[in-house]
Design a protein around this motif. Structure first.
Motif, PDB file in Angstrom:
ATOM      1  N   GLY A  12       0.822  -1.210   0.000  1.00 13.69           N
ATOM      2  CA  GLY A  12       0.000   0.000   0.000  1.00 13.69           C
ATOM      3  C   GLY A  12       0.860   1.264   0.000  1.00 13.69           C
ATOM      4  O   GLY A  12       1.988   1.262   0.503  1.00 13.69           O
ATOM      5  N   GLY A  13       0.324   2.312  -0.582  1.00 14.36           N
ATOM      6  CA  GLY A  13       0.941   3.632  -0.480  1.00 14.36           C
ATOM      7  C   GLY A  13       2.290   3.804  -1.145  1.00 14.36           C
ATOM      8  O   GLY A  13       3.109   4.602  -0.710  1.00 14.36           O
ATOM      9  N   VAL A  14       2.537   3.078  -2.223  1.00 17.35           N
ATOM     10  CA  VAL A  14       3.841   3.189  -2.901  1.00 17.35           C
ATOM     11  C   VAL A  14       3.801   4.122  -4.113  1.00 17.35           C
ATOM     12  O   VAL A  14       4.815   4.285  -4.796  1.00 17.35           O
ATOM     13  CB  VAL A  14       4.371   1.793  -3.341  1.00 17.35           C
ATOM     14  CG1 VAL A  14       4.601   0.894  -2.130  1.00 17.35           C
ATOM     15  CG2 VAL A  14       3.413   1.119  -4.324  1.00 17.35           C
ATOM     16  N   GLY A  15       2.637   4.685  -4.399  1.00 24.55           N
ATOM     17  CA  GLY A  15       2.545   5.622  -5.530  1.00 24.55           C
ATOM     18  C   GLY A  15       1.911   5.033  -6.778  1.00 24.55           C
ATOM     19  O   GLY A  15       2.056   5.590  -7.866  1.00 24.55           O
ATOM     20  N   LYS A  16       1.164   3.945  -6.624  1.00 18.92           N
ATOM     21  CA  LYS A  16       0.472   3.354  -7.791  1.00 18.92           C
ATOM     22  C   LYS A  16      -0.491   4.362  -8.416  1.00 18.92           C
ATOM     23  O   LYS A  16      -0.438   4.646  -9.614  1.00 18.92           O
ATOM     24  CB  LYS A  16      -0.353   2.107  -7.366  1.00 18.92           C
ATOM     25  CG  LYS A  16       0.454   0.913  -6.931  1.00 18.92           C
ATOM     26  CD  LYS A  16      -0.442  -0.277  -6.602  1.00 18.92           C
ATOM     27  CE  LYS A  16      -1.218  -0.128  -5.312  1.00 18.92           C
ATOM     28  NZ  LYS A  16      -0.391  -0.002  -4.100  1.00 18.92           N
ATOM     29  N   THR A  17      -1.386   4.878  -7.578  1.00 26.30           N
ATOM     30  CA  THR A  17      -2.442   5.754  -8.094  1.00 26.30           C
ATOM     31  C   THR A  17      -1.861   7.058  -8.635  1.00 26.30           C
ATOM     32  O   THR A  17      -2.263   7.534  -9.711  1.00 26.30           O
ATOM     33  CB  THR A  17      -3.475   6.025  -6.977  1.00 26.30           C
ATOM     34  OG1 THR A  17      -3.982   4.767  -6.535  1.00 26.30           O
ATOM     35  CG2 THR A  17      -4.612   6.882  -7.484  1.00 26.30           C
ATOM     36  N   THR A  18      -0.900   7.629  -7.919  1.00 23.05           N
ATOM     37  CA  THR A  18      -0.267   8.874  -8.351  1.00 23.05           C
ATOM     38  C   THR A  18       0.390   8.680  -9.714  1.00 23.05           C
ATOM     39  O   THR A  18       0.297   9.539 -10.599  1.00 23.05           O
ATOM     40  CB  THR A  18       0.777   9.311  -7.293  1.00 23.05           C
ATOM     41  OG1 THR A  18       0.122   9.368  -6.024  1.00 23.05           O
ATOM     42  CG2 THR A  18       1.377  10.659  -7.614  1.00 23.05           C
ATOM     43  N   GLN A  42     -11.099   1.663  -3.178  1.00 26.58           N
ATOM     44  CA  GLN A  42     -10.865   2.949  -2.508  1.00 26.58           C
ATOM     45  C   GLN A  42     -11.195   4.119  -3.433  1.00 26.58           C
ATOM     46  O   GLN A  42     -11.517   5.214  -2.967  1.00 26.58           O
ATOM     47  CB  GLN A  42      -9.394   3.095  -2.106  1.00 26.58           C
ATOM     48  CG  GLN A  42      -8.900   2.104  -1.076  1.00 26.58           C
ATOM     49  CD  GLN A  42      -7.403   2.322  -0.781  1.00 26.58           C
ATOM     50  OE1 GLN A  42      -7.061   2.965   0.206  1.00 26.58           O
ATOM     51  NE2 GLN A  42      -6.525   1.810  -1.626  1.00 26.58           N
ATOM     52  N   PRO A 131      -4.150  -2.468  -3.435  1.00 28.13           N
ATOM     53  CA  PRO A 131      -2.961  -3.015  -2.771  1.00 28.13           C
ATOM     54  C   PRO A 131      -3.191  -4.444  -2.275  1.00 28.13           C
ATOM     55  O   PRO A 131      -3.210  -4.695  -1.061  1.00 28.13           O
ATOM     56  CB  PRO A 131      -2.725  -2.038  -1.607  1.00 28.13           C
ATOM     57  CG  PRO A 131      -4.054  -1.440  -1.335  1.00 28.13           C
ATOM     58  CD  PRO A 131      -4.830  -1.449  -2.619  1.00 28.13           C
ATOM     59  N   PRO A 218      10.523  12.156  -7.177  1.00 28.98           N
ATOM     60  CA  PRO A 218      10.871  12.678  -5.847  1.00 28.98           C
ATOM     61  C   PRO A 218       9.632  12.813  -4.970  1.00 28.98           C
ATOM     62  O   PRO A 218       8.502  12.835  -5.473  1.00 28.98           O
ATOM     63  CB  PRO A 218      11.441  14.053  -6.167  1.00 28.98           C
ATOM     64  CG  PRO A 218      10.708  14.477  -7.400  1.00 28.98           C
ATOM     65  CD  PRO A 218      10.480  13.214  -8.194  1.00 28.98           C
ATOM     66  N   ASN A 220       7.234  15.037  -3.296  1.00 29.53           N
ATOM     67  CA  ASN A 220       6.871  16.420  -3.619  1.00 29.53           C
ATOM     68  C   ASN A 220       5.430  16.668  -3.176  1.00 29.53           C
ATOM     69  O   ASN A 220       4.505  16.002  -3.632  1.00 29.53           O
ATOM     70  CB  ASN A 220       7.031  16.646  -5.130  1.00 29.53           C
ATOM     71  CG  ASN A 220       6.556  18.010  -5.568  1.00 29.53           C
ATOM     72  OD1 ASN A 220       5.728  18.150  -6.459  1.00 29.53           O
ATOM     73  ND2 ASN A 220       7.065  19.046  -4.948  1.00 29.53           N
TER      74      ASN A 220
HETATM   75  P1  ATP Z   1      -2.791   2.378  -2.202  1.00 28.97           P
HETATM   76  O1  ATP Z   1      -2.008   1.114  -2.083  1.00 28.97           O
HETATM   77  O2  ATP Z   1      -3.477   2.773  -0.942  1.00 28.97           O
HETATM   78  O3  ATP Z   1      -3.705   2.375  -3.386  1.00 28.97           O
HETATM   79  P2  ATP Z   1      -0.917   3.797  -3.808  1.00 28.97           P
HETATM   80  O4  ATP Z   1       0.154   2.799  -4.007  1.00 28.97           O
HETATM   81  O5  ATP Z   1      -1.880   3.983  -4.902  1.00 28.97           O
HETATM   82  O6  ATP Z   1      -1.691   3.541  -2.445  1.00 28.97           O
HETATM   83  P3  ATP Z   1      -0.680   6.655  -3.758  1.00 28.97           P
HETATM   84  O7  ATP Z   1      -2.102   6.793  -3.346  1.00 28.97           O
HETATM   85  O8  ATP Z   1      -0.316   7.058  -5.129  1.00 28.97           O
HETATM   86  O9  ATP Z   1      -0.168   5.179  -3.474  1.00 28.97           O
HETATM   87  O10 ATP Z   1       0.280   7.436  -2.758  1.00 28.97           O
HETATM   88  C1  ATP Z   1       0.149   7.270  -1.354  1.00 28.97           C
HETATM   89  C2  ATP Z   1       0.114   8.660  -0.696  1.00 28.97           C
HETATM   90  O11 ATP Z   1       1.331   9.327  -0.936  1.00 28.97           O
HETATM   91  C3  ATP Z   1      -0.963   9.551  -1.255  1.00 28.97           C
HETATM   92  O12 ATP Z   1      -1.430  10.394  -0.243  1.00 28.97           O
HETATM   93  C4  ATP Z   1      -0.241  10.365  -2.316  1.00 28.97           C
HETATM   94  O13 ATP Z   1      -0.833  11.614  -2.541  1.00 28.97           O
HETATM   95  C5  ATP Z   1       1.130  10.500  -1.717  1.00 28.97           C
HETATM   96  N1  ATP Z   1       2.182  10.523  -2.729  1.00 28.97           N
HETATM   97  C6  ATP Z   1       2.360   9.658  -3.752  1.00 28.97           C
HETATM   98  N2  ATP Z   1       3.462   9.952  -4.456  1.00 28.97           N
HETATM   99  C7  ATP Z   1       3.995  11.047  -3.865  1.00 28.97           C
HETATM  100  C8  ATP Z   1       5.169  11.842  -4.099  1.00 28.97           C
HETATM  101  N3  ATP Z   1       6.006  11.561  -5.093  1.00 28.97           N
HETATM  102  N4  ATP Z   1       5.417  12.873  -3.273  1.00 28.97           N
HETATM  103  C9  ATP Z   1       4.579  13.156  -2.245  1.00 28.97           C
HETATM  104  N5  ATP Z   1       3.477  12.458  -1.965  1.00 28.97           N
HETATM  105  C10 ATP Z   1       3.180  11.409  -2.757  1.00 28.97           C
END
Ligand code: ATP
Ligand code: MG
Length: 262
Positions: A12-18, A42, A131, A218, A220
């Motif tokens: 979880g939370g590794v930046g997939k969605t971003t 989600q 995730p 990075p 950010n």
């Molecule tokens: P999940 O497993 O819950 O779906 P995810 O892998 O999709 O999470 P994200 O939702 O993209 O991950 O990112 C997790 C959190 O970190 C979010 O709040 C997102 O806004 C933030 N985030 C992602 N990438 C960055 C970045 N490069 N810099 C700062 N914050 C970030």
């Protein structure tokens, strides 16, 4: 010919969605026709692109259950970029795993069978995975031509990746998707000044070799803010370091797609 790209990592939370939102957005900004399919209950990709995850909008869940026809163009929601659309999710999707398990045949192919019908109308279809390595992710990996794996630059980065790679191997081996390719591994949330992040990056590159994108993303704060405005970074704050990184990722992604580098 359209291409389907799944963005997956069960962590979880590794930046997939971003990554899904912003890579899709930059490609669409180049006038490519791009669809984001939100396979995570989600719904962060849906809301992050300013789309609705309410009960009154059609979601991927309605496609999985067969209640809606994917060939009906009206089910795709608009975003702030004209050539970028979303097939959203809603919370009902959380129940889809259970419903899929009960299918007697082709339970891994439900999403593939649907997306095949529209694939050629798009340049790219991005699937944002939840995730987990449950049936929703298996469906996404079965449907996909390629997978992008975001990895957070932190100490336990490689933990769990063996499991993900095993899943990819099984999906190939069992004939669900023999040609599933790794489009790239992406280092995300990197603090370039931190020694630990550099060590992790080195280790990931040792493990995955040239599958790792040269571009790293990075940490950010603007990237974290943009989704609450329903905007990809290119429309929210295109001059920040996060935007530049995703712009360069788009360039490298395109180059690799054109056979520039594997
Ligand atoms: P999940 O497993 O819950 O779906 P995810 O892998 O999709 O999470 P994200 O939702 O993209 O991950 O990112 C997790 C959190 O970190 C979010 O709040 C997102 O806004 C933030 N985030 C992602 N990438 C960055 C970045 N490069 N810099 C700062 N914050 C970030
Ligand atoms: Mg996510």
């Amino acid at each position: 010919m359209g291409k389907i790209i799944a963005v997956a990592n069960q962590k979880g939370g590794v930046g997939k969605t971003t990554t899904c939102i912003n890579l899709a957005a930059y490609l669409a900004f180049d006038r490519l026709k791009v669809l984001v399919v939100d396979m995570d209950p989600q719904g962060n990709a849906t809301s992050g692109l300013g789309a609705s995850k309410g009960d009154d909008t059609v979601s991927i869940y309605d496609i999985i259950t067969g209640d809606e026809d994917i060939r009906d163009n009206e089910i795709f929601q608009d975003t702030s970029i004209p050539t970028l659309k979303v097939l959203g999710t809603n919370i009902d999707l959380a129940g889809a795993e259970v419903e899929l398990v009960q299918l007697d045949t082709r339970r891994e192919f439900v999403v593939k069978d649907a997306l095949e019908k529209i694939k050629d109308e798009w340049d790219y279809i991005f699937i944002d995975c939840p995730p987990s390595l449950g049936l929703l992710t298996i469906n996404a990996l079965t449907a996909a031509d390629e997978i992008i794996v975001p990895i957070q630059c932190e100490f336990f980065a490689l933990e769990g990746l063996t499991q993900l790679m095993n899943t990819v191997r099984l999906i190939r081996k069992h004939g669900f998707n023999p040609n599933l390719n790794i489009a790239g591994v992406l280092l995300t949330l990197c603090d370039s000044r931190s020694k630990l992040a550099q060590q992790v990056a080195e280790e990931v590159r040792k493990y995955f070799g040239d599958k790792v994108f040269d571009v790293t993303i990075p940490r950010n704060v603007k990237l974290a803010e943009a989704p609450s405005h329903g905007e990809p970074i290119v429309n929210y704050e295109r001059r920040c370091t996060g935007a530049r990184a995703y712009y360069h990722l788009k360039e490298e992604f395109k180059q690799r797609q054109n056979g520039g580098k594997k």
